[in-house]
Motif scaffolding. Structure first.
Motif, PDB file in Angstrom:
ATOM      1  N   ARG A   1       3.931   6.973  -6.062  1.00  0.00           N
ATOM      2  CA  ARG A   1       3.333   8.121  -6.600  1.00  0.00           C
ATOM      3  C   ARG A   1       2.412   8.638  -6.183  1.00  0.00           C
ATOM      4  O   ARG A   1       1.271   7.293  -6.219  1.00  0.00           O
ATOM      5  CB  ARG A   1       3.456   8.595  -7.818  1.00  0.00           C
ATOM      6  N   HIS A   2       1.500   9.504  -5.151  1.00  0.00           N
ATOM      7  CA  HIS A   2      -0.023   9.387  -4.707  1.00  0.00           C
ATOM      8  C   HIS A   2      -0.496   9.542  -5.596  1.00  0.00           C
ATOM      9  O   HIS A   2      -0.200  10.123  -6.751  1.00  0.00           O
ATOM     10  CB  HIS A   2      -0.191  10.635  -3.244  1.00  0.00           C
ATOM     11  N   ILE A   3      -2.358   9.391  -5.929  1.00  0.00           N
ATOM     12  CA  ILE A   3      -2.882   9.857  -6.385  1.00  0.00           C
ATOM     13  C   ILE A   3      -3.827  11.273  -5.873  1.00  0.00           C
ATOM     14  O   ILE A   3      -4.448  11.699  -4.855  1.00  0.00           O
ATOM     15  CB  ILE A   3      -4.103   8.984  -7.246  1.00  0.00           C
ATOM     16  N   GLU A   4      -3.754  12.495  -7.193  1.00  0.00           N
ATOM     17  CA  GLU A   4      -4.376  13.450  -6.495  1.00  0.00           C
ATOM     18  C   GLU A   4      -6.111  13.078  -6.052  1.00  0.00           C
ATOM     19  O   GLU A   4      -6.675  12.155  -6.403  1.00  0.00           O
ATOM     20  CB  GLU A   4      -5.131  14.445  -8.036  1.00  0.00           C
ATOM     21  N   GLY A   5      -6.152  13.274  -4.692  1.00  0.00           N
ATOM     22  CA  GLY A   5      -6.942  13.150  -4.126  1.00  0.00           C
ATOM     23  C   GLY A   5      -7.767  11.013  -3.463  1.00  0.00           C
ATOM     24  O   GLY A   5      -8.178  10.770  -2.972  1.00  0.00           O
ATOM     25  N   ASN A   6      -6.077  10.421  -3.818  1.00  0.00           N
ATOM     26  CA  ASN A   6      -6.268   9.257  -3.018  1.00  0.00           C
ATOM     27  C   ASN A   6      -4.849   8.843  -2.757  1.00  0.00           C
ATOM     28  O   ASN A   6      -4.482   7.801  -3.403  1.00  0.00           O
ATOM     29  CB  ASN A   6      -7.260   8.498  -4.443  1.00  0.00           C
ATOM     30  N   PRO A   7      -3.949   9.640  -1.674  1.00  0.00           N
ATOM     31  CA  PRO A   7      -3.306   9.726  -1.420  1.00  0.00           C
ATOM     32  C   PRO A   7      -2.767   8.029  -0.698  1.00  0.00           C
ATOM     33  O   PRO A   7      -3.677   7.476  -0.762  1.00  0.00           O
ATOM     34  CB  PRO A   7      -2.320   9.943  -0.393  1.00  0.00           C
ATOM     35  N   TRP A   8      -1.718   7.203  -0.747  1.00  0.00           N
ATOM     36  CA  TRP A   8      -1.478   5.252  -0.529  1.00  0.00           C
ATOM     37  C   TRP A   8      -1.833   6.078   0.860  1.00  0.00           C
ATOM     38  O   TRP A   8      -0.591   7.098   1.733  1.00  0.00           O
ATOM     39  CB  TRP A   8       0.163   4.885  -1.206  1.00  0.00           C
ATOM     40  N   LEU A   9      -1.506   4.766   1.839  1.00  0.00           N
ATOM     41  CA  LEU A   9      -1.857   4.957   2.708  1.00  0.00           C
ATOM     42  C   LEU A   9      -1.814   3.623   3.219  1.00  0.00           C
ATOM     43  O   LEU A   9      -1.607   2.819   2.588  1.00  0.00           O
ATOM     44  CB  LEU A   9      -3.128   5.608   4.096  1.00  0.00           C
ATOM     45  N   GLN A  10      -0.396   3.386   4.405  1.00  0.00           N
ATOM     46  CA  GLN A  10      -0.512   2.444   5.308  1.00  0.00           C
ATOM     47  C   GLN A  10      -1.132   1.063   5.348  1.00  0.00           C
ATOM     48  O   GLN A  10      -1.603  -0.603   4.819  1.00  0.00           O
ATOM     49  CB  GLN A  10       0.575   2.380   6.363  1.00  0.00           C
ATOM     50  N   THR A  11      -2.600   1.380   5.654  1.00  0.00           N
ATOM     51  CA  THR A  11      -4.000   1.077   5.418  1.00  0.00           C
ATOM     52  C   THR A  11      -3.796   0.766   4.688  1.00  0.00           C
ATOM     53  O   THR A  11      -5.465  -0.831   4.029  1.00  0.00           O
ATOM     54  CB  THR A  11      -4.987   1.510   6.295  1.00  0.00           C
ATOM     55  N   ASP A  12      -3.975   1.641   3.029  1.00  0.00           N
ATOM     56  CA  ASP A  12      -5.006   1.022   2.063  1.00  0.00           C
ATOM     57  C   ASP A  12      -4.053  -0.841   1.169  1.00  0.00           C
ATOM     58  O   ASP A  12      -4.343  -0.805  -0.353  1.00  0.00           O
ATOM     59  CB  ASP A  12      -3.959   2.039   0.725  1.00  0.00           C
ATOM     60  N   ARG A  13      -3.530  -1.256   1.941  1.00  0.00           N
ATOM     61  CA  ARG A  13      -3.225  -3.429   1.042  1.00  0.00           C
ATOM     62  C   ARG A  13      -4.234  -3.721   0.447  1.00  0.00           C
ATOM     63  O   ARG A  13      -4.622  -4.440   1.997  1.00  0.00           O
ATOM     64  CB  ARG A  13      -2.110  -2.985   2.253  1.00  0.00           C
ATOM     65  N   CYS A  14      -3.927  -4.145  -0.215  1.00  0.00           N
ATOM     66  CA  CYS A  14      -5.499  -4.983  -1.273  1.00  0.00           C
ATOM     67  C   CYS A  14      -4.372  -5.698  -1.406  1.00  0.00           C
ATOM     68  O   CYS A  14      -4.480  -5.975  -2.180  1.00  0.00           O
ATOM     69  CB  CYS A  14      -6.269  -4.008  -2.135  1.00  0.00           C
ATOM     70  N   GLU A  15      -4.934  -7.071   0.070  1.00  0.00           N
ATOM     71  CA  GLU A  15      -4.560  -8.948  -0.848  1.00  0.00           C
ATOM     72  C   GLU A  15      -4.987  -8.975  -2.440  1.00  0.00           C
ATOM     73  O   GLU A  15      -6.580  -9.513  -1.320  1.00  0.00           O
ATOM     74  CB  GLU A  15      -4.929  -9.764   0.016  1.00  0.00           C
ATOM     75  N   ASP A  16      -4.750  -9.744  -2.189  1.00  0.00           N
ATOM     76  CA  ASP A  16      -5.607 -10.516  -3.514  1.00  0.00           C
ATOM     77  C   ASP A  16      -6.797 -12.057  -2.594  1.00  0.00           C
ATOM     78  O   ASP A  16      -5.515 -12.961  -2.245  1.00  0.00           O
ATOM     79  CB  ASP A  16      -4.598 -11.560  -4.448  1.00  0.00           C
ATOM     80  N   GLU A  17      -7.173 -11.815  -2.796  1.00  0.00           N
ATOM     81  CA  GLU A  17      -8.722 -12.400  -1.895  1.00  0.00           C
ATOM     82  C   GLU A  17      -8.194 -14.453  -2.292  1.00  0.00           C
ATOM     83  O   GLU A  17      -8.682 -15.139  -1.953  1.00  0.00           O
ATOM     84  CB  GLU A  17      -9.559 -12.398  -2.598  1.00  0.00           C
ATOM     85  N   ARG A  18      -7.518 -14.209  -3.764  1.00  0.00           N
ATOM     86  CA  ARG A  18      -6.968 -16.131  -3.824  1.00  0.00           C
ATOM     87  C   ARG A  18      -6.647 -16.289  -3.002  1.00  0.00           C
ATOM     88  O   ARG A  18      -6.277 -17.953  -2.780  1.00  0.00           O
ATOM     89  CB  ARG A  18      -7.272 -16.072  -5.397  1.00  0.00           C
ATOM     90  N   TYR A  19      -5.938 -15.598  -1.671  1.00  0.00           N
ATOM     91  CA  TYR A  19      -4.475 -15.997  -1.311  1.00  0.00           C
ATOM     92  C   TYR A  19      -4.944 -15.926   0.426  1.00  0.00           C
ATOM     93  O   TYR A  19      -3.568 -15.830   0.772  1.00  0.00           O
ATOM     94  CB  TYR A  19      -3.298 -15.936  -1.982  1.00  0.00           C
ATOM     95  N   THR A  20      -6.069 -14.898   0.494  1.00  0.00           N
ATOM     96  CA  THR A  20      -5.943 -14.795   1.850  1.00  0.00           C
ATOM     97  C   THR A  20      -6.128 -16.022   3.232  1.00  0.00           C
ATOM     98  O   THR A  20      -5.943 -15.821   4.279  1.00  0.00           O
ATOM     99  CB  THR A  20      -7.195 -13.306   1.642  1.00  0.00           C
ATOM    100  N   TRP A  21      -6.553 -16.907   2.405  1.00  0.00           N
ATOM    101  CA  TRP A  21      -7.319 -17.960   3.722  1.00  0.00           C
ATOM    102  C   TRP A  21      -5.164 -18.732   4.106  1.00  0.00           C
ATOM    103  O   TRP A  21      -5.343 -19.109   5.086  1.00  0.00           O
ATOM    104  CB  TRP A  21      -7.249 -19.342   2.517  1.00  0.00           C
ATOM    105  N   LEU A  22      -4.391 -17.804   3.369  1.00  0.00           N
ATOM    106  CA  LEU A  22      -3.058 -18.559   4.253  1.00  0.00           C
ATOM    107  C   LEU A  22      -3.033 -17.264   5.166  1.00  0.00           C
ATOM    108  O   LEU A  22      -2.088 -18.039   5.969  1.00  0.00           O
ATOM    109  CB  LEU A  22      -1.643 -18.187   3.471  1.00  0.00           C
ATOM    110  N   HIS A  23      -4.202 -16.703   5.763  1.00  0.00           N
ATOM    111  CA  HIS A  23      -3.901 -15.830   6.821  1.00  0.00           C
ATOM    112  C   HIS A  23      -3.298 -17.074   8.283  1.00  0.00           C
ATOM    113  O   HIS A  23      -2.847 -16.998   9.182  1.00  0.00           O
ATOM    114  CB  HIS A  23      -4.484 -14.798   7.289  1.00  0.00           C
ATOM    115  N   GLU A  24      -4.727 -17.829   7.492  1.00  0.00           N
ATOM    116  CA  GLU A  24      -5.331 -19.044   8.599  1.00  0.00           C
ATOM    117  C   GLU A  24      -3.979 -20.188   8.659  1.00  0.00           C
ATOM    118  O   GLU A  24      -4.865 -21.330   9.722  1.00  0.00           O
ATOM    119  CB  GLU A  24      -6.442 -18.936   8.824  1.00  0.00           C
TER     120      GLU A  24
END
Length: 261
Positions: free
Chosen positions: A235-258
């Protein structure tokens, strides 16, 4: 504490209620129900002040809306893509089942007037995500039936995920401010998985659902030997729709990308 997970039953009329505007999952801001229809059954749906999406999960039926008519079929959610009718407020959709069928109906409040549309499997192709990453155990197929880019007039998002057996989805753990609901199906009745909502973990089984408040992390996993289907609804929030680019990954795990896994 708000309810985060549900195991609803189908009633005698074939209706399974997930979230409503008044029940324990009202933070989802959506009315979501699943219906089982017998061959020969007819159901008519119309919502005033709400948009509505009717998704075929399995079976063979016809949709009739606004002078349009379409016969569609889907063996199951694991082998064939989606058919979905999306309409605005006060537009009736009639569903006639030619064989035993199952549909999901997603609604949310929206007074905007927009043209009805039917989405076919070719409009929402499956695409693999995370191939070769994280030891290849988060590889899954994803489709988006409609989102803000496809239907900017809509207040919601609808898509599907197929977990490979024993694999994860929603990984890396991520969050977004918009509420999201997951509806689970499994390719065998004894299938199961794990649904994480923040620091709480629930056993996902066929017909269960996860009600994810905005801001909570929500990865999922399925047990080895089983394929898991997830219908994901935001469900979109008024004035703040969900976008495909809105993926906010938990920074504790972003090291896994590398990581070399």
């Amino acid at each position: 504490m708000e309810k985060l997970f549900g195991y609803p039953e189908f009633d005698a009329g074939g209706e399974q209620v997930l979230t409503t505007y008044e029940n324990e999952y009202k933070e989802m801001q959506m009315d979501i129900r699943v219906y089982r229809m017998k061959a020969g059954d007819t159901r008519a749906f119309i919502k005033n002040g709400e948009e509505m999406a009717i998704l075929l999960l399995s079976g063979k039926l016809s949709f009739t809306w606004g002078g349009e008519h379409k016969e569609v079929s889907r063996k199951d959610v694991f082998t064939e893509g989606p058919w979905c009718v999306h309409v605005c407020s006060a537009t009736e959709v009639k569903v006639d089942a030619q064989e035993d069928s199952e549909i999901l109906v997603q609604c949310t409040r929206n007074d905007k007037v927009f043209p009805a549309r039917i989405y076919a499997p070719k409009d929402a192709p499956w695409g693999y995500s995370c191939v070769g990453k994280f030891g290849n155990v988060a590889k899954r197929r994803v489709n988006t039936i409609f989102d803000h880019d496809i239907a900017p007039y809509s207040n919601m998002v609808l898509g599907e995920v197929l977990n490979d057996r024993g694999n994860w989805s929603g990984y890396l753990p991520h969050r977004h401010p918009q509420p999201e609901t997951y509806y689970f199906k499994f390719d065998r009745p004894e299938g199961f998985g794990a649904s994480f909502v923040g620091d709480r973990v629930f056993k996902s089984v066929d017909g269960s659902f996860s009600a994810i408040p905005g801001g909570e992390l929500h990865p999922q996993a399925v047990a080895p030997g089983f394929q898991m289907y997830t219908c994901w609804m935001i469900r979109h929030i008024e004035g703040n729709p969900w976008l495909q680019t809105d993926r906010c990954e938990d920074e504790r795990y972003t090291w896994l990308h590398e990581a070399d896994l």
